[in-house]
Write an enzyme that holds these catalytic residues in place. Structure first.
Site, PDB file in Angstrom:
ATOM      1  N   GLU A 259      -0.155   6.255 -21.549  1.00  0.00           N
ATOM      2  CA  GLU A 259       0.036   6.023 -20.116  1.00  0.00           C
ATOM      3  C   GLU A 259       0.059   4.519 -19.908  1.00  0.00           C
ATOM      4  O   GLU A 259      -0.945   3.841 -20.129  1.00  0.00           O
ATOM      5  CB  GLU A 259      -1.062   6.657 -19.266  1.00  0.00           C
ATOM      6  N   CYS A 293      -2.955   1.142 -12.479  1.00  0.00           N
ATOM      7  CA  CYS A 293      -1.573   1.288 -12.954  1.00  0.00           C
ATOM      8  C   CYS A 293      -0.701   2.040 -11.953  1.00  0.00           C
ATOM      9  O   CYS A 293       0.519   1.873 -11.949  1.00  0.00           O
ATOM     10  CB  CYS A 293      -1.551   1.984 -14.314  1.00  0.00           C
TER      11      CYS A 293
END
Length: 487
Positions: A259, A293
């Protein structure tokens, strides 16, 4: 928290159930972003320490895999309860290590506890299925079994959440773990949760940690991924480092979840509830000072409501609590270090020099602190158009219609998270299905998260999914077993 002149404390790694220093005896400093001074010291590990940690995980594998599923579930649920009881201890560590706010620390603890509880349900989930077969008198089964020791690479920005997500399902499905925390937050992104899990009663060697100095990171990463006893790899962090980890995992034929970064858009359509949208965008941009993020970078607004929305949004940004992360009213505190603040300021300065306009904030950083900032007039030649901000800076774009909004939202190499604000659910769903992102939220913000949901990106935002149901498949191997009835 005031830094005293007493020598910083030492925090060792958890290996085989014991707190140990590096084999070499070397240490590395863990710095407080607010002062730049050393908060504590941790082991500066090298390849020998990696081998020792994997030795411990490998030795624990057979016993942990054979542990009754209900026992694994009970241990993880106990760990979640224990974690919640240590909120103040974790908050103190987060303030000193990442300058995360009190509210962010509390969210890390509550979300992590829920992640662990949700993962615990996977311990007793079905582990196989009966298959059709053309062979008379034969049973044919697909059986899922633990894959083996897992290497978990954890970042500093949502440290406890991302550590829990990296290890909880792996543990629930019978796999020991080796956690490699971030150099910027070794305690909150690894050592803290490892100790909680050990205190909850997980057997020695089931959870291990390896901390390192930044200069030694490439060797530690390569050694951990390359060890043949490591059977799964997961990494959350930057796309640049993710490429390195993914390449190493691929070289050794090991499945990986990555990720990575994002350039996340939020689309505010002409029929949106503007107060609701402004609230959502403010949360999505400035939570943890924009250091998530999934934080929004591009706010894409229909021209008919752009002025009204921008006014409401800027008012909310001006009203944000900014400053001391120890204050319960602070939303935007310091960034992880002065280098990060300088990078964000550089993105803003580049944009302004090329014609962008600052609506609020801007200027030069004050140590690790950079103010909540809103820019308009962004064009493709500006660095901020394509680079992930990872700081408290929002960029507003005005578009004439939904097609233009979609084109801009998808004009990025990233594809992690996005959102759409509209009062027409059908319209929102039609837009959402054309957004090339791993998650799309309609009338919710881009940092929305739930323990049971599949979390992952597309394109340069990585591949694979965290989340209890999807992670259970990743952390297990499928085997075909037949039983011939000879009666």
């Amino acid at each position: 928290m005031t830094i005293t002149e007493t020598p910083p404390q030492f925090h060792g790694n958890l290996v085989g159930g014991r707190e140990v220093p590096a084999v070499s005896g070397r240490t590395t400093d863990d710095l407080d972003p607010r002062t730049g001074q050393t908060y504590l010291r941790v082991p500066a590990c090298d390849v020998g320490d990696v081998t020792r940690a994997v030795d411990a995980a490998d030795a624990a594998f057979a016993g942990w895999a054979a542990t009754a599923p209900s026992a694994r579930r009970a241990l993880l649920n106990h760990a979640a309860d224990l974690l919640e009881s240590r909120l103040e201890e974790f908050t103190t560590a987060m303030l000193a290590e990442t300058a995360g706010t009190r509210s962010w620390a509390a969210f890390n603890v509550s979300m992590s506890a829920e992640l662990i509880r949700q993962a615990a349900t996977m311990a007793t989930a079905p582990t196989g299925s009966l298959l059709a077969t053309d062979v008379p008198g034969q049973w044919s089964l697909a059986v899922r079994e633990p894959a083996g020791p897992v290497a978990a690479f954890v970042p500093w920005n949502g440290p406890l959440i991302l550590c829990a997500r990296a290890v909880a399902v792996a543990l629930a499905t019978g796999n020991p773990v080796v956690i490699r925390p971030s150099e910027d937050a070794p305690v909150t992104s690894g050592l803290f949760l490892a100790q909680v899990l050990a205190d909850a009663g997980l057997p020695d060697g089931v959870v291990n940690t390896v901390t390192n100095d930044r200069a030694d990171a490439p060797g530690v990463v390569q050694a951990l991924v390359a060890d043949p006893r490591i059977r799964r790899v997961n990494f959350t962090g930057s796309t640049n480092v993710g490429r390195i980890v993914g390449a190493a995992a691929g070289q050794h034929l090991k499945p990986a979840i990555l990720e990575l970064g994002g350039k996340n858009p939020i689309l505010v359509l002409a029929d949106a509830d503007l107060d609701h949208a402004a609230n959502g965008v403010t949360t999505a941009k400035f939570m943890n000072s924009g250091q998530i993020c999934m934080c929004v970078d591009r706010v894409i607004v229909h021209q008919d409501i752009a002025d009204d929305f921008t006014t409401r949004f800027v008012e909310q940004v001006r009203a944000l609590g900014q400053g001391d992360p120890d204050s319960p009213t602070t939303t935007v505190g310091p960034l992880i270090n002065a280098r990060a603040a300088e990078r964000v300021a550089g993105l803003v300065a580049d944009a302004v020099a090329k014609g962008a306009r600052v609506l609020v904030g801007g200027g030069t950083p004050d140590g690790a602190f950079y103010p909540a900032t809103v820019l308009t007039g962004i064009t493709p030649e500006m660095r901020i158009y394509g680079e992930e901000v990872f700081g408290p800076v929002a960029t507003i774009f005005t578009v004439p219609d939904d097609e233009a909004a979609l084109t801009l939202a998808n004009d990025t190499d990233y594809g992690l998270s996005s959102a759409v604000y509209t009062e027409n659910a059908t319209r929102g769903l039609a837009i959402a299905r054309r957004l090339r992102h791993g998650a799309v939220h309609i009338n919710n913000h881009s940092v929305s998260d739930e323990p049971q949901a599949p979390v992952g990106g597309v394109k340069d935002s990585g591949y694979g999914h965290f989340g209890s149901q999807w992670g259970a498949d990743f952390f297990t191997e499928t085997r075909w077993v037949t039983i011939a009835d000879r009666s």
